[in-house]
Design a protein around this motif. Structure first.
Motif, mmCIF file in Angstrom:
data_model
loop_
_atom_site.group_PDB
_atom_site.id
_atom_site.type_symbol
_atom_site.label_atom_id
_atom_site.label_comp_id
_atom_site.label_asym_id
_atom_site.label_seq_id
_atom_site.Cartn_x
_atom_site.Cartn_y
_atom_site.Cartn_z
ATOM 1 N N ILE A 1 44.030 -29.967 -60.023
ATOM 2 C CA ILE A 1 43.203 -29.309 -60.907
ATOM 3 C C ILE A 1 42.129 -28.309 -60.312
ATOM 4 C CG2 ILE A 1 41.609 -29.515 -62.890
ATOM 5 C CD1 ILE A 1 43.275 -32.158 -64.011
ATOM 6 N N GLU A 2 41.470 -29.187 -59.465
ATOM 7 C CA GLU A 2 40.276 -28.008 -58.932
ATOM 8 C C GLU A 2 40.807 -26.653 -58.127
ATOM 9 O OE1 GLU A 2 37.081 -31.467 -57.461
ATOM 10 O OE2 GLU A 2 38.617 -31.128 -56.356
ATOM 11 N N ALA A 3 42.151 -27.147 -57.284
ATOM 12 C CA ALA A 3 42.686 -25.944 -56.694
ATOM 13 C C ALA A 3 43.298 -24.716 -57.589
ATOM 14 C CB ALA A 3 43.928 -26.594 -55.849
ATOM 15 N N ASP A 4 43.604 -25.171 -58.742
ATOM 16 C CA ASP A 4 43.928 -24.365 -59.693
ATOM 17 C C ASP A 4 42.908 -23.489 -60.526
ATOM 18 O OD1 ASP A 4 46.835 -24.015 -59.709
ATOM 19 O OD2 ASP A 4 47.030 -26.080 -60.674
ATOM 20 N N PHE A 5 41.947 -24.447 -60.775
ATOM 21 C CA PHE A 5 40.808 -24.010 -61.346
ATOM 22 C C PHE A 5 39.838 -23.038 -60.291
ATOM 23 C CE2 PHE A 5 35.866 -24.622 -62.535
ATOM 24 C CZ PHE A 5 36.106 -24.227 -64.212
ATOM 25 N N ASN A 6 39.963 -23.047 -59.128
ATOM 26 C CA ASN A 6 39.146 -22.196 -58.301
ATOM 27 C C ASN A 6 40.125 -20.807 -58.342
ATOM 28 O OD1 ASN A 6 37.170 -23.713 -57.341
ATOM 29 N ND2 ASN A 6 38.353 -24.803 -55.680
ATOM 30 N N THR A 7 41.552 -21.024 -58.188
ATOM 31 C CA THR A 7 42.240 -19.885 -58.373
ATOM 32 C C THR A 7 42.135 -18.965 -59.802
ATOM 33 O OG1 THR A 7 44.062 -20.667 -57.056
ATOM 34 C CG2 THR A 7 44.783 -18.949 -58.602
ATOM 35 N N TYR A 8 41.958 -19.804 -60.673
ATOM 36 C CA TYR A 8 41.532 -19.150 -61.974
ATOM 37 C C TYR A 8 40.324 -18.395 -62.051
ATOM 38 C CZ TYR A 8 40.109 -19.382 -67.113
ATOM 39 O OH TYR A 8 39.780 -19.273 -68.237
ATOM 40 N N LYS A 9 39.334 -18.923 -61.478
ATOM 41 C CA LYS A 9 37.851 -18.279 -61.656
ATOM 42 C C LYS A 9 37.882 -17.100 -60.625
ATOM 43 C CE LYS A 9 35.698 -21.929 -60.161
ATOM 44 N NZ LYS A 9 34.571 -22.683 -59.938
ATOM 45 N N ALA A 10 38.697 -17.221 -59.229
ATOM 46 C CA ALA A 10 38.817 -16.041 -58.383
ATOM 47 C C ALA A 10 39.679 -15.007 -59.128
ATOM 48 C CB ALA A 10 39.309 -16.673 -57.033
ATOM 49 N N LYS A 11 40.747 -14.996 -59.577
ATOM 50 C CA LYS A 11 41.367 -14.252 -60.025
ATOM 51 C C LYS A 11 40.781 -13.311 -61.298
ATOM 52 C CE LYS A 11 44.403 -14.564 -57.129
ATOM 53 N NZ LYS A 11 44.648 -13.609 -55.956
ATOM 54 N N ARG A 12 39.892 -14.176 -62.113
ATOM 55 C CA ARG A 12 39.522 -13.612 -63.190
ATOM 56 C C ARG A 12 38.288 -12.710 -62.548
ATOM 57 N NH1 ARG A 12 35.309 -13.019 -66.494
ATOM 58 N NH2 ARG A 12 35.362 -13.008 -68.724
ATOM 59 N N GLU A 13 37.332 -13.125 -61.673
ATOM 60 C CA GLU A 13 36.602 -12.258 -60.934
ATOM 61 C C GLU A 13 37.315 -11.067 -60.209
ATOM 62 O OE1 GLU A 13 32.927 -12.541 -57.748
ATOM 63 O OE2 GLU A 13 34.309 -14.316 -58.208
ATOM 64 N N SER A 14 38.251 -11.119 -59.549
ATOM 65 C CA SER A 14 38.776 -10.130 -58.906
ATOM 66 C C SER A 14 39.380 -8.998 -59.750
ATOM 67 C CB SER A 14 40.117 -10.640 -58.107
ATOM 68 O OG SER A 14 40.814 -9.556 -57.383
ATOM 69 N N ILE A 15 40.183 -9.490 -61.003
ATOM 70 C CA ILE A 15 40.700 -8.518 -61.880
ATOM 71 C C ILE A 15 39.365 -7.858 -62.525
ATOM 72 C CG2 ILE A 15 41.794 -8.366 -64.093
ATOM 73 C CD1 ILE A 15 43.271 -10.673 -63.135
ATOM 74 N N GLU A 16 38.585 -8.458 -62.726
ATOM 75 C CA GLU A 16 37.115 -7.579 -63.305
ATOM 76 C C GLU A 16 36.577 -6.481 -62.461
ATOM 77 O OE1 GLU A 16 34.693 -6.655 -65.967
ATOM 78 O OE2 GLU A 16 35.916 -8.365 -66.528
#
Length: 308
Positions: free
Chosen positions: A110-125
């Protein structure tokens, strides 16, 4: 239209929801041993993440639409207005400090996917801001839209990773959350009404799944009518329940419970209209699917208010 399920399942020790226990014995035993504090931590993570996923999904989808229009505009196609992308501060995401230990063996995943989730949101922004500047300044006149194409591809690829990570998290946190809800809800005075309202929400989710599919692939009257009949029965059963909770602190919840049922009845009204309008065209119109989406949100919001 993208449905991102119920947001609030239980926000405090005074309210929760419940679902099928099948296959949950092992994780439930672990959560029960951990106690109410750990159960509440799991539920809080679940609610904060679902709230984040709901708001961020819409934001990401709007950015994807903006990127598509940006490419068209950069190639000289007529774009009367660019899709609106409102600045989005994901407060629920900022509330998540860590992944609770109650998720046990799934915690690392969950932590790995959560880190991906946060990173992709920030990158897309960041890519959106870069693309917006490029379009606003009309720099596409210098490179014939090459940068818009490149950014669109990057945004779409990262959006896909964002949604994959989000769905992975939802799948992983569900069993522990359901077990935690069992612990919190065990002796709750509103248990009967929370359980029945959760069933109503699950039934409505099933309706929206069918309508989403039919909106894309064509209207199926028999299938839609079957879903209508099923949901109508669930709403009737929930509506006939008399809210007889005597505890003073929950008396005011009677109005909120009634609001869930009223909004569910309004949802049925919109559903009948959709079926009637779609019979001749064999398609679900944009206006009708938008009305259903709005009606869904009304039921969801009233449910979330009730269980808080």
């Amino acid at each position: 239209m993208k449905k991102v399920m119920m947001v609030a399942l239980a926000l405090s020790l005074s309210a929760a929801s419940i679902s099928c226990k099948k296959g949950l014995d092992k994780i439930e035993n672990a959560v029960m041993k951990a106690g109410e504090n750990e159960s509440q931590a799991i539920i809080d993570f679940n609610n904060d993440f679902l709230d984040s996923y709901k708001s961020s999904s819409r934001h990401i989808e709007n950015i994807v639409k903006y990127a598509e229009s940006a490419v068209k505009k950069s190639h000289g196609e007529t774009v009367y207005s660019m899709p609106l992308v409102i600045n989005s501060m994901d407060y629920s995401l900022s509330k998540i400090k860590n992944v609770p230990s109650g998720f046990e063996k799934d915690k690392t995943i969950i932590e790995a996917d959560f880190n991906t989730y946060k990173a992709k949101r920030e990158s897309i922004e960041k890519k959106y801001e870069e693309l917006k500047s490029y379009i606003t300044s009309e720099d596409y006149k210098d490179d014939k839209g090459a940068k818009a194409e490149a950014l669109q591809k990057e945004i779409e690829a990262e959006a896909k990773e964002f949604f994959i990570a989000g769905e992975n998290i939802l799948a992983k946190i569900k069993p522990a959350t359901e077990a935690a809800e069992e612990v919190i809800l065990k002796d709750h005075p509103m248990k009967e009404f929370i359980v029945s309202s959760k069933s109503l929400m699950n039934s409505m989710d099933s309706v929206m799944d069918v309508l989403d599919k039919q909106y894309t692939h064509g209207f199926n009257e028999a299938e839609a009518q079957k879903k209508y009949d099923e949901f109508e029965k669930v709403v009737a059963e929930n509506s006939k329940k008399e809210f007889n909770v005597k505890e003073t602190q929950y008396v005011y919840k009677k109005t909120q419970f009634e609001s869930v049922n009223k909004n569910a009845s309004d949802f049925l009204d919109k559903f009948r209209k959709l079926i009637r309008d779609s019979k001749s065209t064999k398609q679900i119109s944009d206006s009708n699917i938008q009305q259903m989406d709005s009606a869904y949100e009304s039921v969801l919001n009233s449910y979330n208010t009730f269980v808080k």
